[in-house]
Design an enzyme around this catalytic site. Sequence first.
Site, PDB file in Angstrom:
ATOM      1  N   GLU A   1       0.812  -1.210   0.000  1.00  0.00           N
ATOM      2  CA  GLU A   1       0.000   0.000   0.000  1.00  0.00           C
ATOM      3  C   GLU A   1       0.851   1.268   0.000  1.00  0.00           C
ATOM      4  O   GLU A   1       0.524   2.232  -0.672  1.00  0.00           O
ATOM      5  CB  GLU A   1      -0.940   0.004   1.214  1.00  0.00           C
ATOM      6  CG  GLU A   1      -2.105   0.937   0.971  1.00  0.00           C
ATOM      7  CD  GLU A   1      -3.029   1.056   2.162  1.00  0.00           C
ATOM      8  OE1 GLU A   1      -2.708   0.505   3.228  1.00  0.00           O
ATOM      9  OE2 GLU A   1      -4.077   1.706   2.015  1.00  0.00           O
ATOM     10  N   ASP A   2       1.926   1.263   0.762  1.00  0.00           N
ATOM     11  CA  ASP A   2       2.644   2.520   1.000  1.00  0.00           C
ATOM     12  C   ASP A   2       4.000   2.650   0.325  1.00  0.00           C
ATOM     13  O   ASP A   2       4.671   3.661   0.498  1.00  0.00           O
ATOM     14  CB  ASP A   2       2.868   2.717   2.515  1.00  0.00           C
ATOM     15  CG  ASP A   2       1.553   2.830   3.270  1.00  0.00           C
ATOM     16  OD1 ASP A   2       0.548   3.157   2.624  1.00  0.00           O
ATOM     17  OD2 ASP A   2       1.537   2.584   4.487  1.00  0.00           O
TER      18      ASP A   2
END
Length: 511
Positions: free
Chosen positions: A75-76
């Site tokens: 996600e990051d």
Amino acid sequence: MAREVLLEHAKPHYEEEELLELDHAILFSTDAHEGQKRKSGEPYIIHPLAVADTLIDWGLDMDTVIAGVLHDTVEDTEATLEEIESLFGRDVAFLVDGVTKVSQARAGMRNLDSYLPQTKDNLSKLLIAVSQDVRVIIIKLADRLHNLSTLQHMPKDKQQKIARESLEVFAPMADRLGMGRVRMQIEELAFSYLDPGEFQRLKNLMRKRLGKSTRKLGKVRQEVEAELKHNGIEFEVNGRVKSVYSLYKKLKKVGGNIDDIYDLMALRVIVKNKEQCYRVLGILHAMYQPMISRIKDYIAVPKPNGYQSLHTTVITPNEHIVEFQIRTYGMHEYAERGLAASFHYHEQKDSKDYLRKKNAAKLSSQHQWISQLQEIASRLGSGDEISKDELDVNLFGDRIFVYSPVGDIYNLPEGALPLDFAYMVHSDIGKHAYSFRVNGNIHPFDKPLQNGDVVEVITRKLSLPKKSWLELVRTSHARTKLRAQLKKMQVVETISAATNIIRSKALRKQK
Ligand code: MN
């Protein structure tokens, strides 16, 4: 949390090969999160490592621990799922993917009341991820726990949001998985942010009370210990103090008077086996006067989430009211760790097989919940409408147990109606349900079942489902089956109408 500390913590519990892989994951994740910072200003990597550390504490298998280390990378960071799969295998990639989907869905979960299409999609992702592997939720719980414990660095409005979501979604999830200790940790932290004033007030109130009662309790404890020894029982006794949040909930129930709460502090007796639990109960009742309405046998009839113990509240000759909880070591372990215990590194193989069993009937009754989740997930996946009510009832509501006349046990949401039971037993039983007998008495279709009811479905071959039944079911399971049956019957009706026309035409021709 540094790499060396985590590895040291993991060392006694896993194979050497697994530890190498863990180290590899730590390096990969550190690299991926390089340059990112937490709100506290610390390097980001401390978060995934703290999550992995918690997962080791909970005794999870290495795939889950590694997924914990990697849980925010997709996600990051620049890392991709394909990369993770090629480096750490399909299982780890699957878990990371699940956690990523839950995070994406979080925005939607926060706001269940505004039931927008987007919310539904998000929710669907969450549920699908969850239902395929409960370990996804367990990782999410560890993630949430660390975020809660570092919440002070967040802006006020974000604190409130995260705290509320934790109480409304994550604590009930932990409870449903039987993870009592985690549920309590989440509740205490979240409540302290949601209503700091009330939290502090109750904490002080409790401290005052406990100061008074600890000495009295110490005396009771000595008496009990002496008596159990005298009876040749091997045991362990410890005191358990009620959590602030559960005191808050209980006070709301009894109208705010702390004098009406008898279990601020309870004595917990842990023994070797079930028989001894009942012996201890007998000994206690011979020593003190029990309050009849407060004797609970959760050993013979466990709570829906699998919790087992005997509870009793007694009145001592000095008129002190004391609650006891009696359980075996195994029950204690389950009460604290719940479903996470079945993913223990020692039992890993078994539990995986167990969860892969497609047949819901093979799941023990407390885990029927998981198969119900799967059902909702697949309905959402196929674009079916599901109302907020239905979700609340099926996922976050309280549960009851009811029995078939031969003693089979069924776990249903509170508020379930007789048809829900019928469809749970078998879709054909639901289909031909004609009337119900509950505890021997005729029972209307629209009256909810109660915990402990014995439910008999009276079927008639010619009795068939009606459209109005859609108002008489509460569970997703019953609704799905019923809808399918109604659909099929419509088809049948159309066919038989068509045959009638053809037949009458044919008859006319004959004439
Ligand atoms: Mn995270």
